[in-house]
Write a protein that holds these residues in place. Structure first.
Motif, PDB file in Angstrom:
ATOM      1  N   CYS A   1       0.829  -1.201   0.000  1.00 37.39           N
ATOM      2  CA  CYS A   1       0.000   0.000   0.000  1.00 37.39           C
ATOM      3  C   CYS A   1       0.869   1.259   0.000  1.00 37.39           C
ATOM      4  O   CYS A   1       1.906   1.302   0.663  1.00 37.39           O
ATOM      5  CB  CYS A   1      -0.916  -0.002   1.228  1.00 37.39           C
ATOM      6  N   SER A   2       0.442   2.262  -0.735  1.00 38.37           N
ATOM      7  CA  SER A   2       1.040   3.592  -0.645  1.00 38.37           C
ATOM      8  C   SER A   2      -0.064   4.582  -0.279  1.00 38.37           C
ATOM      9  O   SER A   2      -1.214   4.428  -0.713  1.00 38.37           O
ATOM     10  CB  SER A   2       1.715   3.993  -1.959  1.00 38.37           C
ATOM     11  N   VAL A   3       0.288   5.583   0.516  1.00 42.99           N
ATOM     12  CA  VAL A   3      -0.702   6.534   1.038  1.00 42.99           C
ATOM     13  C   VAL A   3      -0.262   7.953   0.711  1.00 42.99           C
ATOM     14  O   VAL A   3       0.890   8.321   0.956  1.00 42.99           O
ATOM     15  CB  VAL A   3      -0.873   6.395   2.566  1.00 42.99           C
ATOM     16  N   ARG A   4      -1.196   8.736   0.170  1.00 45.24           N
ATOM     17  CA  ARG A   4      -0.938  10.142  -0.115  1.00 45.24           C
ATOM     18  C   ARG A   4      -1.949  11.008   0.638  1.00 45.24           C
ATOM     19  O   ARG A   4      -3.098  10.618   0.812  1.00 45.24           O
ATOM     20  CB  ARG A   4      -1.007  10.427  -1.617  1.00 45.24           C
ATOM     21  N   LYS A   5      -1.479  12.173   1.056  1.00 40.53           N
ATOM     22  CA  LYS A   5      -2.288  13.079   1.873  1.00 40.53           C
ATOM     23  C   LYS A   5      -2.594  14.359   1.100  1.00 40.53           C
ATOM     24  O   LYS A   5      -1.732  14.869   0.380  1.00 40.53           O
ATOM     25  CB  LYS A   5      -1.529  13.425   3.156  1.00 40.53           C
ATOM     26  N   LYS A   6      -3.820  14.863   1.271  1.00 36.86           N
ATOM     27  CA  LYS A   6      -4.190  16.177   0.737  1.00 36.86           C
ATOM     28  C   LYS A   6      -5.056  16.874   1.784  1.00 36.86           C
ATOM     29  O   LYS A   6      -6.138  16.393   2.121  1.00 36.86           O
ATOM     30  CB  LYS A   6      -4.932  16.058  -0.591  1.00 36.86           C
ATOM     31  N   ALA A   7      -4.580  17.988   2.299  1.00 33.50           N
ATOM     32  CA  ALA A   7      -5.280  18.704   3.368  1.00 33.50           C
ATOM     33  C   ALA A   7      -6.062  19.878   2.802  1.00 33.50           C
ATOM     34  O   ALA A   7      -5.681  20.483   1.799  1.00 33.50           O
ATOM     35  CB  ALA A   7      -4.281  19.190   4.412  1.00 33.50           C
ATOM     36  N   GLY A   8      -7.180  20.215   3.449  1.00 33.02           N
ATOM     37  CA  GLY A   8      -8.009  21.351   3.060  1.00 33.02           C
ATOM     38  C   GLY A   8      -8.652  21.977   4.274  1.00 33.02           C
ATOM     39  O   GLY A   8      -8.508  21.478   5.401  1.00 33.02           O
ATOM     40  N   PRO A   9      -9.399  23.065   4.112  1.00 28.10           N
ATOM     41  CA  PRO A   9      -9.996  23.753   5.260  1.00 28.10           C
ATOM     42  C   PRO A   9     -11.111  22.975   5.938  1.00 28.10           C
ATOM     43  O   PRO A   9     -11.327  23.112   7.151  1.00 28.10           O
ATOM     44  CB  PRO A   9     -10.530  25.059   4.646  1.00 28.10           C
ATOM     45  N   HIS A  10     -11.842  22.165   5.177  1.00 31.85           N
ATOM     46  CA  HIS A  10     -12.972  21.429   5.744  1.00 31.85           C
ATOM     47  C   HIS A  10     -12.627  19.998   6.125  1.00 31.85           C
ATOM     48  O   HIS A  10     -13.228  19.430   7.029  1.00 31.85           O
ATOM     49  CB  HIS A  10     -14.137  21.411   4.742  1.00 31.85           C
ATOM     50  N   TYR A  11     -11.671  19.417   5.422  1.00 34.45           N
ATOM     51  CA  TYR A  11     -11.322  18.019   5.680  1.00 34.45           C
ATOM     52  C   TYR A  11      -9.938  17.727   5.116  1.00 34.45           C
ATOM     53  O   TYR A  11      -9.414  18.481   4.279  1.00 34.45           O
ATOM     54  CB  TYR A  11     -12.353  17.074   5.049  1.00 34.45           C
ATOM     55  N   SER A  12      -9.360  16.630   5.581  1.00 31.64           N
ATOM     56  CA  SER A  12      -8.114  16.110   5.027  1.00 31.64           C
ATOM     57  C   SER A  12      -8.390  14.749   4.423  1.00 31.64           C
ATOM     58  O   SER A  12      -9.126  13.943   5.003  1.00 31.64           O
ATOM     59  CB  SER A  12      -7.035  15.987   6.111  1.00 31.64           C
ATOM     60  N   ARG A  13      -7.805  14.502   3.257  1.00 31.89           N
ATOM     61  CA  ARG A  13      -8.037  13.240   2.553  1.00 31.89           C
ATOM     62  C   ARG A  13      -6.745  12.435   2.489  1.00 31.89           C
ATOM     63  O   ARG A  13      -5.689  12.958   2.156  1.00 31.89           O
ATOM     64  CB  ARG A  13      -8.535  13.510   1.132  1.00 31.89           C
ATOM     65  N   TYR A  14      -6.854  11.154   2.826  1.00 34.22           N
ATOM     66  CA  TYR A  14      -5.731  10.222   2.704  1.00 34.22           C
ATOM     67  C   TYR A  14      -6.157   9.150   1.714  1.00 34.22           C
ATOM     68  O   TYR A  14      -7.136   8.422   1.949  1.00 34.22           O
ATOM     69  CB  TYR A  14      -5.378   9.607   4.049  1.00 34.22           C
TER      70      TYR A  14
END
Length: 343
Positions: A147-160
Motif C-alpha cells: 500500500c502507498s498513502v498520499r495526503k491532501k489537506a483542506g480547510p474542511h477536511y483532510s483526505r488520505y
C-alpha cells in the motif's frame, strides 16, 4: 536451551480481562470508560471471531511494525536470537515458513508529510520465507509493497488516499479508496472499496491533548445515516458541497474542534477499535504502542490465527487505515506538546 513447544492461542486467551467483558454500558458516550470496554453494537453470531493486532514502534524512528498478536511479538523477539547452528533453528524455521512468529506488516512514513501534502506512507506486507530456503525470516527480503498513502489537506477536511496492491505476483493490479478526516468533528469517513456498498466511519472516542493515548472506533454506518462521502465526485475525490456534515455553514471554518461524540455519529454495529497505549519509558529495539481489535465473520478457522497467512484482505485494509490514523494522531499530539513547551 530448548524452546517450549509451540501452542497457538485459542479464543480470546490473548485478551486482558477487561477486554473479555460483555454488555453495553449505560452511556455509550461516556468518556470515563476505556473505549475497548464499550461493547455496544458489536457483531454477534457463531461465525464471528475477535482478533487483536499489535503495533510496535521501531526505536528512534516513526516506522511501525504490526503483528497478529502479542504472542507473535514475543516469539519474533525470541526467534531473532536463534543462531543457525543451534538445535532450535529447524523448529523456528518451520514455524516461520508457516507465517508464525514474524511481523505481518510495516509502515514507513515520509519525513516530509507533516509539512504539507504528498506522500504520507509506504506500507509493506511480509511473506513467510519459502520452504527449503534454509534461513529465518528476513525483513528486507520477505516483503512486498502492499500500500502507498498520499495526503491532501483542506480547510474542511483532510483526505488520505490508499493505493492497494493485493497480489505480490501481480503488483500492477491495484485499487484505491480514501479516508476523509473532518476538520472540526471527531469523525473520519471511508469511501467504498472492494465492490462493497457498505460505508464505514472511524470515530475518535477519547481525547487526551497532552498524553500519547487515544481511541478510534470503527462503525459500519446504517443505511439512513449521513456520511461525508455521500454524493462524492468519484473522479476528483472531492466531497459534495451540499453535504450538511462538511459544508453546513461558513462559520464552521472559524469554530474550534468539537470533541463531543453525538449519537448521530455512531451506528448499530461497531466492527473494531484502534487503541493507542500509554508510552513506556524503556530502551528496546521496539515496543508495543497500539492494538487494533477487529470483530470478523469467518466461516472457517482452518488457518492458525497466529499465522500471517490467516489475515484476509479486508483485515489488511483496516490495518493500513490504522497505521495512518495512529501516525496522524501522534503528529497532532507532538504538535500540541511543542506548542505548550514553547509558550
Amino acid at each position: 536451551m530448548s524452546l517450549p513447544p509451540y501452542e497457538s492461542s485459542k479464543g480470546n486467551e490473548g485478551y486482558l480481562d477487561d477486554v473479555k467483558k460483555s454488555g453495553p454500558p449505560d452511556d455509550v458516550k461516556s468518556s470515563g470508560l476505556p473505549a475497548y470496554d464499550l461493547e455496544y453494537g458489536l457483531p454477534e453470531g457463531p461465525n464471528f471471531i475477535r482478533r487483536e493486532f499489535i503495533f510496535c514502534n521501531m526505536h528512534w524512528t516513526t516506522d511501525t511494525l504490526a503483528f497478529t498478536s502479542s504472542d507473535s511479538v514475543t516469539k519474533y523477539k525470541s526467534f531473532k536470537k536463534v543462531p543457525a547452528d543451534s538445535d532450535n533453528f529447524k523448529h523456528v524455521s518451520n514455524l516461520q515458513q508457516q507465517g508464525i512468529g514474524m511481523p505481518l506488516m510495516e509502515a514507513v512514513f515520509s519525513w516530509t508529510h507533516s509539512f504539507g501534502n504528498g506522500k504520507f506512507a509506504t506500507i509493506y506486507k511480509y511473506l513467510p520465507p519459502s520452504p527449503g530456503s534454509g534461513r529465518l525470516f528476513d525483513k528486507k527480503r520477505d516483503r512486498y509493497k502492499f500500500c502507498s498513502v498520499r495526503k491532501k489537506a483542506g480547510p474542511h477536511y483532510s483526505r488520505y488516499t490508499f493505493t492497494i496492491s493485493p497480489k505480490p505476483e501481480n503488483p500492477s493490479e491495484t485499487f484505491e479508496f480514501s479516508i476523509f478526516f473532518h476538520s472540526k468533528l471527531p469523525i473520519a469517513d471511508v469511501t467504498k472499496c472492494e465492490n462493497s456498498d457498505q460505508r464505514y466511519r472511524w470515530v475518535h472516542s477519547e481525547y487526551h491533548a497532552l498524553m500519547s493515548n487515544f481511541t478510534y472506533s470503527l462503525y459500519a454506518l446504517d443505511e439512513h445515516q449521513t456520511s461525508m462521502i455521500d454524493n462524492i465526485d468519484a473522479g476528483s475525490q472531492k466531497l459534495d458541497k451540499k453535504n450538511p456534515l462538511v459544508y453546513s455553514s461558513l462559520g464552521q471554518l472559524f469554530k474550534f474542534e468539537s470533541t463531543t461524540i453525538k449519537d448521530e455519529y455512531l451506528s448499530s454495529v461497531k466492527s473494531g477499535e484502534l487503541i493507542h497505549l500509554k508510552e513506556k519509558i524503556m530502551i528496546t529495539s521496539y515496543q508495543e504502542t497500539a492494538k487494533l481489535l477487529l470483530h470478523i465473520e469467518r466461516n472457517s478457522h482452518s488457518t492458525d490465527l497466529e499465522s500471517v497467512n490467516s489475515v484476509e484482505l479486508h483485515e489488511l485494509i483496516n490495518m493500513c487505515m490504522s497505521f495512518v490514523i495512529k501516525r496522524r494522531e501522534e503528529l497532532r499530539i507532538e504538535s500540541a506538546i511543542a506548542t505548550v513547551s514553547s509558550a
